[in-house]
Motif scaffolding. Sequence first.
Motif, PDB file in Angstrom:
ATOM      1  N   GLU A 126       0.822  -1.209   0.000  1.00 41.11           N
ATOM      2  CA  GLU A 126       0.000   0.000   0.000  1.00 41.11           C
ATOM      3  C   GLU A 126       0.855   1.258   0.000  1.00 41.11           C
ATOM      4  O   GLU A 126       0.477   2.278  -0.579  1.00 41.11           O
ATOM      5  CB  GLU A 126      -0.925  -0.006   1.216  1.00 41.11           C
ATOM      6  N   THR A 127       2.023   1.207   0.640  1.00 42.35           N
ATOM      7  CA  THR A 127       2.896   2.385   0.694  1.00 42.35           C
ATOM      8  C   THR A 127       3.308   2.856  -0.691  1.00 42.35           C
ATOM      9  O   THR A 127       3.412   4.056  -0.941  1.00 42.35           O
ATOM     10  CB  THR A 127       4.155   2.073   1.523  1.00 42.35           C
ATOM     11  N   ARG A 130       0.287   4.655  -2.286  1.00 43.88           N
ATOM     12  CA  ARG A 130       0.080   5.982  -1.717  1.00 43.88           C
ATOM     13  C   ARG A 130       1.162   6.960  -2.166  1.00 43.88           C
ATOM     14  O   ARG A 130       0.896   8.144  -2.376  1.00 43.88           O
ATOM     15  CB  ARG A 130       0.051   5.898  -0.191  1.00 43.88           C
ATOM     16  N   GLN A 131       2.380   6.479  -2.297  1.00 43.94           N
ATOM     17  CA  GLN A 131       3.464   7.354  -2.710  1.00 43.94           C
ATOM     18  C   GLN A 131       3.240   7.888  -4.120  1.00 43.94           C
ATOM     19  O   GLN A 131       3.524   9.049  -4.412  1.00 43.94           O
ATOM     20  CB  GLN A 131       4.801   6.610  -2.645  1.00 43.94           C
ATOM     21  N   GLU A 135      -2.732  12.411  -2.944  1.00 45.41           N
ATOM     22  CA  GLU A 135      -4.077  12.763  -2.485  1.00 45.41           C
ATOM     23  C   GLU A 135      -5.172  12.163  -3.365  1.00 45.41           C
ATOM     24  O   GLU A 135      -6.307  12.000  -2.918  1.00 45.41           O
ATOM     25  CB  GLU A 135      -4.222  14.283  -2.449  1.00 45.41           C
ATOM     26  N   LEU A 137      -5.520   9.230  -4.156  1.00 48.31           N
ATOM     27  CA  LEU A 137      -5.906   7.912  -3.666  1.00 48.31           C
ATOM     28  C   LEU A 137      -7.141   7.996  -2.786  1.00 48.31           C
ATOM     29  O   LEU A 137      -8.020   7.133  -2.848  1.00 48.31           O
ATOM     30  CB  LEU A 137      -4.742   7.290  -2.889  1.00 48.31           C
ATOM     31  N   ASP A 138      -7.239   9.033  -1.952  1.00 44.32           N
ATOM     32  CA  ASP A 138      -8.399   9.197  -1.094  1.00 44.32           C
ATOM     33  C   ASP A 138      -9.603   9.733  -1.860  1.00 44.32           C
ATOM     34  O   ASP A 138     -10.751   9.420  -1.555  1.00 44.32           O
ATOM     35  CB  ASP A 138      -8.066  10.137   0.065  1.00 44.32           C
ATOM     36  N   TRP A 145      -9.789  -0.732  -2.818  1.00 46.22           N
ATOM     37  CA  TRP A 145      -9.839  -1.562  -1.616  1.00 46.22           C
ATOM     38  C   TRP A 145     -11.055  -2.479  -1.596  1.00 46.22           C
ATOM     39  O   TRP A 145     -11.204  -3.277  -0.683  1.00 46.22           O
ATOM     40  CB  TRP A 145      -9.827  -0.678  -0.367  1.00 46.22           C
TER      41      TRP A 145
END
Length: 314
Positions: A126-127, A130-131, A135, A137-138, A145
């Motif tokens: 997941e890191t 996200r990298q 933003e 991703l949210d 997911w």
Amino acid sequence: MNQSPSPTPASSGPNQQPFSSHFMSKYVQPAVSDRDFRNVEYRLHNRRSVALYRCSRDFATPSTPKPDFMLRLHLNKFPAQHEVNYGGGWLKRMPDSYVLAPPNVDSRVRGNLQNHFTSLILVFPETELRQVAGELLDAEGKHLWQPPSKELHDTSISTLMRQLWESSCSSAPAESVLIEGTFISLVGRLLLSGQQKRLAIPKYESSASLITSKALNYMQDRLSEKLTLEEIAKAAGVSRSYLIRVFAQATGKSVHARLIELRIERAKQLLIQYGRNMTLDQVALACGFWDGTHLTRSFFEHVGITPQQFRENS
């Protein structure tokens, strides 16, 4: 069983070794003892916590939960005879279809379990997601997911997966930039997969020329080095994903493609200036190619003749 050698664990960076150890223990070791696997090949990317493996199986089995995202591309030219459920619905592996399984889900199987099928699989934590996504991703990536309820078809996903597989086997300096750029593009396509409508393409940024100029100058000054996309983006003062977008807008080419062109241009200059006083291996190293063979292959692809022929004609 024909088992390809296990990959050498990645060792660069403080966060690489833990993922490598985890991948080896959770993915590689079970396959080593599984007699149903055939021709398994694993590839770890040293600069990123991502791994790929290609495997053929003759017997479908359920899997235990893994703490990483798993993107699976079905390579067969015919449907599998079994179905898989990752918690969202029963999926039949259709040709060139893909499934993204989120972390910590198990799978069930049903149907004819004794059938041959081949998969190309990308595993990443997941890191990493996200990298790259930041933003977005949210805002746009909540669907990633969700347990997959259907298999998807996307020629871009298929192409990017195959490109990752091919480039990950090379240790050439420029390939690291290609791998990072391909992975970023792949994450972008996964984000788009949950959209009813495609995200609007941003208008041409006014700062694109300045950003592109900084990136080009940085590459030009360090052609002999093993550059990464992260280093080039940092020199330009932007993120990797932003650099990829504005660079393509400004030049019509990818960062990797332009880097190769710059290396070829430098090789031409050295061949003209020094003639036979430099060997092809020396020219290659001065321009960031792995060796004379790598230089010759890339030179011929771009120029249409070999470096030796170019030198003789100059």
